[in-house]
Design an enzyme around this catalytic site. Structure first.
Site, PDB file in Angstrom:
ATOM      1  N   ASP A 108      36.616  37.433 -64.566  1.00  0.00           N
ATOM      2  CA  ASP A 108      35.190  37.410 -64.887  1.00  0.00           C
ATOM      3  C   ASP A 108      34.580  36.053 -64.527  1.00  0.00           C
ATOM      4  OD1 ASP A 108      35.014  40.014 -65.781  1.00  0.00           O
ATOM      5  OD2 ASP A 108      35.500  39.492 -67.852  1.00  0.00           O
ATOM      6  N   ASN A 113      26.019  35.171 -68.257  1.00  0.00           N
ATOM      7  CA  ASN A 113      26.652  35.299 -69.581  1.00  0.00           C
ATOM      8  C   ASN A 113      25.785  34.679 -70.672  1.00  0.00           C
ATOM      9  OD1 ASN A 113      28.972  36.726 -69.079  1.00  0.00           O
ATOM     10  ND2 ASN A 113      30.364  34.987 -69.298  1.00  0.00           N
TER      11      ASN A 113
HETATM   12  P1  NAP Z   1      37.549  31.038 -69.275  1.00  0.00           P
HETATM   13  O1  NAP Z   1      38.033  29.994 -70.202  1.00  0.00           O
HETATM   14  O2  NAP Z   1      38.500  31.686 -68.318  1.00  0.00           O
HETATM   15  O3  NAP Z   1      36.776  32.184 -70.093  1.00  0.00           O
HETATM   16  C1  NAP Z   1      37.165  32.562 -71.347  1.00  0.00           C
HETATM   17  C2  NAP Z   1      37.436  34.060 -71.357  1.00  0.00           C
HETATM   18  O4  NAP Z   1      36.180  34.755 -71.320  1.00  0.00           O
HETATM   19  C3  NAP Z   1      38.247  34.568 -70.181  1.00  0.00           C
HETATM   20  O5  NAP Z   1      39.187  35.503 -70.673  1.00  0.00           O
HETATM   21  C4  NAP Z   1      37.196  35.232 -69.318  1.00  0.00           C
HETATM   22  O6  NAP Z   1      37.724  36.243 -68.501  1.00  0.00           O
HETATM   23  C5  NAP Z   1      36.316  35.816 -70.394  1.00  0.00           C
HETATM   24  N1  NAP Z   1      34.972  36.242 -70.006  1.00  0.00           N
HETATM   25  C6  NAP Z   1      34.086  35.679 -69.155  1.00  0.00           C
HETATM   26  N2  NAP Z   1      32.952  36.391 -69.114  1.00  0.00           N
HETATM   27  C7  NAP Z   1      33.128  37.432 -69.961  1.00  0.00           C
HETATM   28  C8  NAP Z   1      32.311  38.527 -70.366  1.00  0.00           C
HETATM   29  N3  NAP Z   1      31.078  38.668 -69.896  1.00  0.00           N
HETATM   30  N4  NAP Z   1      32.804  39.412 -71.281  1.00  0.00           N
HETATM   31  C9  NAP Z   1      34.045  39.266 -71.793  1.00  0.00           C
HETATM   32  N5  NAP Z   1      34.864  38.261 -71.450  1.00  0.00           N
HETATM   33  C10 NAP Z   1      34.399  37.353 -70.546  1.00  0.00           C
HETATM   34  O7  NAP Z   1      36.309  30.419 -68.476  1.00  0.00           O
HETATM   35  P2  NAP Z   1      35.493  31.102 -67.311  1.00  0.00           P
HETATM   36  O8  NAP Z   1      36.321  32.112 -66.627  1.00  0.00           O
HETATM   37  O9  NAP Z   1      34.889  30.002 -66.539  1.00  0.00           O
HETATM   38  O10 NAP Z   1      34.332  31.890 -68.071  1.00  0.00           O
HETATM   39  C11 NAP Z   1      33.227  31.222 -68.600  1.00  0.00           C
HETATM   40  C12 NAP Z   1      32.880  31.895 -69.878  1.00  0.00           C
HETATM   41  O11 NAP Z   1      33.845  31.589 -70.862  1.00  0.00           O
HETATM   42  C13 NAP Z   1      31.593  31.408 -70.487  1.00  0.00           C
HETATM   43  O12 NAP Z   1      30.477  32.032 -69.907  1.00  0.00           O
HETATM   44  C14 NAP Z   1      31.788  31.764 -71.943  1.00  0.00           C
HETATM   45  O13 NAP Z   1      31.256  33.041 -72.246  1.00  0.00           O
HETATM   46  C15 NAP Z   1      33.287  31.875 -72.114  1.00  0.00           C
HETATM   47  N6  NAP Z   1      33.726  30.947 -73.151  1.00  0.00           N
HETATM   48  C16 NAP Z   1      34.210  31.500 -74.299  1.00  0.00           C
HETATM   49  C17 NAP Z   1      34.568  30.683 -75.362  1.00  0.00           C
HETATM   50  C18 NAP Z   1      35.085  31.331 -76.595  1.00  0.00           C
HETATM   51  O14 NAP Z   1      35.277  32.563 -76.581  1.00  0.00           O
HETATM   52  N7  NAP Z   1      35.303  30.585 -77.658  1.00  0.00           N
HETATM   53  C19 NAP Z   1      34.433  29.300 -75.270  1.00  0.00           C
HETATM   54  C20 NAP Z   1      33.931  28.769 -74.084  1.00  0.00           C
HETATM   55  C21 NAP Z   1      33.563  29.612 -73.019  1.00  0.00           C
HETATM   56  P3  NAP Z   1      38.575  35.883 -67.152  1.00  0.00           P
HETATM   57  O15 NAP Z   1      39.897  35.392 -67.632  1.00  0.00           O
HETATM   58  O16 NAP Z   1      38.645  37.208 -66.475  1.00  0.00           O
HETATM   59  O17 NAP Z   1      37.832  34.835 -66.381  1.00  0.00           O
END
Ligand code: NAP
Ligand code: MN
Length: 263
Positions: free
Chosen positions: A48, A121
Site C-alpha cells: 500500500d 490516506n
Molecule cells: P508502513 O509503515 O509500511 O505502513 C504501515 C502499515 O499501514 C503497512 O502495513 C501498510 O501496508 C499499511 N497501510 C498503508 N495504507 C493503508 C490503508 N489505506 N489501509 C490499510 N493499511 C494501510 O508505511 P508506508 O507503507 O509508507 O505507509 C504510510 C502509511 O502508514 C501512512 O499513510 C499511515 O496511514 C500509516 N501509518 C500507520 C501508523 C499506525 O498504524 N500507528 C503509524 C504511522 C503511519 P503495506 O505494508 O502494504 O505498505
C-alpha cells in the site's frame, strides 16, 4: 495503452515487474518512464505504501492498479501468481473504475502564504517535539475545542483503515465522500477537554486546525516534514479523486476481513 510502474525497492518486486513486462511484450501495451510520458495506467508493485508513492508521483490523471508482493493490501488487487490472469483481463476486459476521495489540505503560514497539499490516506499533525500539541479545532468556522495531546489525523475513507484505525477511528467505505478527524492521545482531565471521538465530516465541510506550537510535524501519506510558523491547516474532501482500474471483483469489506480478521 501506456503503462508506467512504481516499485517497492526489493529484488522480488523487480523480478515481478520483469515477468510482467515479458508477458506484455507482444501486446499493444507500451511501458513508459515518468509523469511527463502521461501513462494511461500506473502499476504499483509492492505494498500500500508503494501505491501511495505512485499517486504522489503521477497524480490524479492515470488510473492505478496494484500488485502486492507482500501481504494483500487495500490498494492492491493482484498477487504475483496471478499475473497471467491479469495480463489476459488487461487485454480483454474493460475494467470497472472506482474512485477514491482524497483529503484536500490548505496550510496557511503566519505571514499569510498558503500551501496546497493533498493526501490519499491522511494528513497527520503532531508537535515537532515530544511536548504537547496544542490546536484550536474549528468546524465550518465554529469553534469545537482546544485539543491538547499527541496529534490529530484527518483521514480519507480509504485511509480510514490505516493510521486512523490504529487510534480507534471508524472504517469508512470509500464510496462515502467524507473526511474523518481522529485524535492521537488527547489529554482529558479537569482542566482540558476534547470531544474524544472521531468525527466524520461530509463533503463541503471544513475542519480548521489553528496551530499554537511554533514548530510542528505534518505528515501527508508517506511524506513528513517539520514546518515552522504555521498558522492553520484546513482540510476538506478533495474535488478530485484517485481512480483505480478494477479488473477483478474484490470488495472493500472483503479487504477489511482479509487484512484484519482472517487473511
Ligand atoms: P508502513 O509503515 O509500511 O505502513 C504501515 C502499515 O499501514 C503497512 O502495513 C501498510 O501496508 C499499511 N497501510 C498503508 N495504507 C493503508 C490503508 N489505506 N489501509 C490499510 N493499511 C494501510 O508505511 P508506508 O507503507 O509508507 O505507509 C504510510 C502509511 O502508514 C501512512 O499513510 C499511515 O496511514 C500509516 N501509518 C500507520 C501508523 C499506525 O498504524 N500507528 C503509524 C504511522 C503511519 P503495506 O505494508 O502494504 O505498505
Ligand atoms: Mn509499507
Amino acid at each position: 495503452m501506456k503503462i508506467a510502474t512504481v516499485l517497492r525497492n526489493d529484488d522480488y518486486t523487480r523480478e515481478v515487474e520483469q515477468a510482467l513486462k515479458d508477458k506484455l511484450a507482444s501486446t499493444p501495451c507500451e511501458f513508459v518512464e515518468g509523469p511527463d510520458d502521461h501513462p494511461d495506467m500506473v502499476l504499483s508493485i509492492g505494498g500500500d505504501g508503494t501505491l501511495l508513492e505512485a499517486v504522489h508521483q503521477y497524480g490524479v490523471e492515470p488510473s492505478y492498479v496494484g500488485v502486492h508482493t507482500g501481504h494483500l493490501g487495500f490498494y492492491a488487487d493482484w498477487r504475483p501468481e496471478e499475473l497471467d490472469e491479469f495480463v489476459q483481463r488487461l487485454q480483454q476486459d474493460r475494467p470497472a473504475i472506482v474512485e477514491y476521495p482524497i483529503v484536500d489540505c490548505r496550510i496557511t503560514m503566519r505571514d499569510g502564504a498558503v500551501h496546497r497539499k493533498w493526501a490519499l490516506n491522511e494528513l497527520v499533525l503532531r508537535n515537532a517535539s515530544l511536548s504537547t500539541l496544542v490546536t484550536c479545532v474549528y468546524i465550518n468556522g465554529d469553534e469545537l475545542e482546544t485539543f491538547r495531546g499527541d496529534g490529530l489525523i484527518v483521514s480519507s475513507p480509504s485511509g480510514s483503515t490505516a493510521y486512523n484505525k490504529a487510534v480507534d477511528g471508524a472504517i469508512v467505505h470509500p464510496s462515502i465522500e467524507a473526511i474523518q478527524l481522529s485524535e492521537i492521545a488527547s489529554i482529558n482531565n479537569q482542566a482540558y477537554r476534547t470531544i474524544n471521538s472521531s468525527l466524520v465530516l461530509p463533503k463541503h465541510h471544513e475542519v480548521e486546525l489553528i496551530v499554537m506550537n511554533p514548530e510542528i510535524m505534518i505528515g501527508l501519506d508517506r511524506e513528513q516534514d517539520i514546518w515552522r510558523d504555521v498558522r492553520s491547516i484546513s482540510c476538506r474532501v478533495g474535488q478530485e479523486k484517485v481512480k483505480f482500474a478494477r479488473y477483478k471483483r474484490l470488495t472493500f469489506w472483503s479487504r477489511v476481513r482479509n487484512s484484519f480478521i482472517k487473511g
